[in-house]
Design an enzyme around this catalytic site. Structure first.
Site, PDB file in Angstrom:
ATOM      1  N   CYS A  12       0.281  -1.510   0.332  1.00 13.75           N
ATOM      2  CA  CYS A  12      -0.001   0.051  -0.086  1.00 13.75           C
ATOM      3  C   CYS A  12       1.417   1.216  -0.579  1.00 13.75           C
ATOM      4  CB  CYS A  12      -0.983  -0.263   1.418  1.00 13.75           C
ATOM      5  SG  CYS A  12      -2.759   0.844   0.460  1.00 13.75           S
ATOM      6  N   CYS A  88      -3.528  -1.080  -2.354  1.00 12.91           N
ATOM      7  CA  CYS A  88      -4.970   0.626  -2.623  1.00 12.91           C
ATOM      8  C   CYS A  88      -4.335   0.884  -3.812  1.00 12.91           C
ATOM      9  CB  CYS A  88      -4.038   1.572  -1.538  1.00 12.91           C
ATOM     10  SG  CYS A  88      -2.047   1.978  -1.840  1.00 12.91           S
ATOM     11  N   CYS A  96       6.748  -0.650  -9.436  1.00 16.56           N
ATOM     12  CA  CYS A  96       7.321  -1.369  -8.281  1.00 16.56           C
ATOM     13  C   CYS A  96       8.685  -1.875  -8.087  1.00 16.56           C
ATOM     14  CB  CYS A  96       5.829  -2.377  -7.837  1.00 16.56           C
ATOM     15  SG  CYS A  96       4.306  -2.048  -7.197  1.00 16.56           S
TER      16      CYS A  96
END
Length: 175
Positions: A12, A88, A96
């Site tokens: 998140c 989220c 990422c």
């Protein structure tokens, strides 16, 4: 011989509420099959007090958690993840790190209970709802016959789980 445990990382942005709830839920409900972790792209540095209160209320581990950056899990020597779930919408849209081991990924977005404004009762209700939605996803995930599914079928099931009741958006992208 015992089967190898799967490592699961919940991501998140702030790593203060939803990902902490998920980490605790899977740690208990997936005990013996899964090791759970959580992190954030921009961790707040503290765990939201209502996340901890919610976990305690439902009888889950609520101590020892910390808000930490996801970079901790993308360095040599970090646990190799088998699964990475964004919980989220902001984290799902961010770039990422490259995860060692190329884990399976999916987006399991749930509205941010920490963003709810209102009375203490309304805020607690938002955390309880987020807990229930996350627990439902994790229960469904933990019940999957992971070792019997090929990667395409497993990936499809992981995405379906992200669309269960309580999804914050119908986002088709994954982490």
């Amino acid at each position: 011989m015992a089967d190898r445990m799967f490592n699961v990382l919940f991501l998140c942005t702030g790593n203060s509420a939803r990902s902490i709830l998920a980490e605790s839920i899977l740690a208990r409900d997936g005990q013996g099959r899964f090791r759970s972790f959580s992190a954030g792209s921009h961790p707040k540095g503290i765990v939201h007090p209502l996340a901890l209160k919610t976990l305690e209320h439902f009888g889950y581990q609520h101590e020892g958690f910390r808000s930490k950056p996801w970079d901790e899990f993308a360095v040599p020597g970090a646990p190799v993840m088998d699964f990475v779930f964004t919980v989220c919408d902001n984290a799902a849209g961010e770039a990422c790190p490259v995860w060692p081991g190329q884990p399976m990924t999916a987006h399991w977005g749930i509205e941010d209970p920490a963003a709810v404004e209102g009375s203490e009762l309304e805020r607690e209700a938002a955390f309880a709802a987020a807990f229930r939605y996350m627990k439902n996803r994790i229960s469904t995930f933990a019940a999957l016959p992971i070792r019997k599914l090929d990667s395409v079928a497993l990936g499809s099931r992981l995405k379906e789980i992200g669309q269960l009741e309580g999804t914050s958006s119908p986002r088709p992208n994954v982490a």
